[in-house]
Design an enzyme around this catalytic site. Structure first.
Site, PDB file in Angstrom:
ATOM      1  CE  LYS A  13      -0.892  -0.096   5.040  1.00  0.00           C
ATOM      2  NZ  LYS A  13       0.445  -0.557   5.205  1.00  0.00           N
ATOM      3  NE  ARG A  88      -0.943  -0.157  11.197  1.00  0.00           N
ATOM      4  CZ  ARG A  88       0.142   0.248  10.264  1.00  0.00           C
ATOM      5  NH1 ARG A  88       0.292   1.268   9.891  1.00  0.00           N
ATOM      6  NH2 ARG A  88       0.965  -0.681  10.083  1.00  0.00           N
ATOM      7  NE  ARG A 127       9.311  -3.713   4.618  1.00  0.00           N
ATOM      8  CZ  ARG A 127       8.028  -3.434   4.712  1.00  0.00           C
ATOM      9  NH1 ARG A 127       7.334  -2.893   3.869  1.00  0.00           N
ATOM     10  NH2 ARG A 127       7.761  -3.230   6.106  1.00  0.00           N
ATOM     11  NE  ARG A 160       9.736  -1.252   9.196  1.00  0.00           N
ATOM     12  CZ  ARG A 160       8.685  -0.881   8.545  1.00  0.00           C
ATOM     13  NH1 ARG A 160       8.455  -0.325   7.453  1.00  0.00           N
ATOM     14  NH2 ARG A 160       7.594  -1.247   9.176  1.00  0.00           N
ATOM     15  NE  ARG A 171       4.953  -4.612  11.071  1.00  0.00           N
ATOM     16  CZ  ARG A 171       5.701  -4.518   9.813  1.00  0.00           C
ATOM     17  NH1 ARG A 171       6.532  -5.375   9.709  1.00  0.00           N
ATOM     18  NH2 ARG A 171       5.321  -3.683   9.191  1.00  0.00           N
TER      19      ARG A 171
HETATM   20  P1  AMP Z   1       4.004   0.746   8.939  1.00  0.00           P
HETATM   21  O1  AMP Z   1       5.372   1.194   8.603  1.00  0.00           O
HETATM   22  O2  AMP Z   1       2.803   1.291   8.447  1.00  0.00           O
HETATM   23  O3  AMP Z   1       3.950  -0.766   9.012  1.00  0.00           O
HETATM   24  O4  AMP Z   1       4.018   1.087  10.427  1.00  0.00           O
HETATM   25  C1  AMP Z   1       5.277   0.820  11.571  1.00  0.00           C
HETATM   26  C2  AMP Z   1       4.587   0.714  13.014  1.00  0.00           C
HETATM   27  O5  AMP Z   1       4.143   2.051  13.379  1.00  0.00           O
HETATM   28  C3  AMP Z   1       3.359  -0.017  13.276  1.00  0.00           C
HETATM   29  O6  AMP Z   1       3.649  -1.477  13.380  1.00  0.00           O
HETATM   30  C4  AMP Z   1       2.784   0.515  14.491  1.00  0.00           C
HETATM   31  O7  AMP Z   1       3.626   0.302  15.442  1.00  0.00           O
HETATM   32  C5  AMP Z   1       2.919   1.980  14.128  1.00  0.00           C
HETATM   33  N1  AMP Z   1       1.871   2.629  13.546  1.00  0.00           N
HETATM   34  C6  AMP Z   1       1.981   3.047  12.109  1.00  0.00           C
HETATM   35  N2  AMP Z   1       0.654   3.601  11.706  1.00  0.00           N
HETATM   36  C7  AMP Z   1      -0.087   3.412  13.052  1.00  0.00           C
HETATM   37  C8  AMP Z   1      -1.471   3.834  13.043  1.00  0.00           C
HETATM   38  N3  AMP Z   1      -2.276   4.229  12.302  1.00  0.00           N
HETATM   39  N4  AMP Z   1      -1.898   3.176  14.280  1.00  0.00           N
HETATM   40  C9  AMP Z   1      -1.146   2.808  15.367  1.00  0.00           C
HETATM   41  N5  AMP Z   1       0.121   2.637  15.065  1.00  0.00           N
HETATM   42  C10 AMP Z   1       0.607   2.805  14.103  1.00  0.00           C
END
Ligand code: AMP
Length: 219
Positions: A13, A88, A127, A160, A171
């Site tokens: 996404k 989310r 990744r 990461r 996750r």
């Molecule tokens: P992502 O790169 O989008 O996978 O985000 C990495 C991490 O950031 C996630 O595993 C959450 O810990 C935190 N995170 C990102 N966006 C949100 C959100 N909208 N609500 C809560 N935690 C978030």
């Protein structure tokens, strides 16, 4: 134009959101990137978010909602913006709805990128990221040109912390429990556009572009 890009971690996404932002000159608001930058800076937000993120858990709703509220006020969001990684949870979605209503704005559509779980695990655990410029690679599908070094910065790419196999599983579990209910939530509002996320990046983007072109005035 205000779009949401919804999908599991590893669904692509973020890639599709970036392409869309470039083509339609919209501001991309990626909560994951904003939080990672805060963690690197070790500022107040970063200190609050770090432990949740390394464990693969969601950071508390209030923290991310504050981020979004501040960002959408910026001048670069006037024309339109797209949300990548937000909302989310149902609570985040409801608060977003209120926030937009208060500003006399409305969501255009929600793109839901669907990818099966086995594929998500393969994508996420393979990744790699450049710690300097954040360019993304994949050990199988998109490796750096030379010796696991970033093509641009020439420093070693890294995994990461939250892409390690154990954290990836947690996750995905969090996604299933907290985020997947948003599919129904936006379906009921008749805003959901499902997109098959297993294909090639440019083919998926073509499908998204066609949908967006359909909303533009004159179509
Ligand atoms: P992502 O790169 O989008 O996978 O985000 C990495 C991490 O950031 C996630 O595993 C959450 O810990 C935190 N995170 C990102 N966006 C949100 C959100 N909208 N609500 C809560 N935690 C978030």
């Amino acid at each position: 134009m205000i779009f949401i890009f919804l999908g599991a971690p590893g669904s692509g996404k973020g890639t599709q959101a970036t392409l869309t932002a470039e083509k339609y000159r919209l501001t991309q608001i990626c909560t994951g990137d904003i939080l990672r930058e805060a963690v690197q800076r070790k500022d107040a937000l970063g200190l609050k978010a770090a432990d949740y993120m390394t464990a693969g858990k969601l950071v508390p709703d209030d923290l991310v909602i504050d981020i979004i509220e501040q960002r959408i006020e910026r001048a670069n969001c006037k024309r339109g913006f797209l949300l990548d990684g937000f909302p989310r949870t149902i609570e985040q979605a409801k608060r977003l709805g209120k926030m937009l209503k208060q500003r006399n704005r409305a969501l255009s559509e929600v793109f839901y990128i669907k990818v099966e779980e086995k594929q998500l695990i393969r994508r996420l655990t393979g990744r790699r990221i450049c710690p300097q410029c954040s360019k993304l690679y994949h050990i199988e599908f998109n490796p750096p040109k030379r010796d696991e070094l970033c093509d641009i910065c020439h420093i070693p790419v890294v995994q990461r912390k939250d892409d390690s196999p154990e954290v990836v599983l947690s996750r995905l579990e969090v996604y299933r429990q907290k985020t997947e209910p948003l599919v129904k939530y936006y379906q009921k509002k008749d805003m959901l556009i499902p997109v098959e996320g297993n294909g090639k990046v440019d083919e998926i983007f073509r499908e998204i572009s066609q949908k967006i072109d359909g909303f533009l005035p004159g179509n």
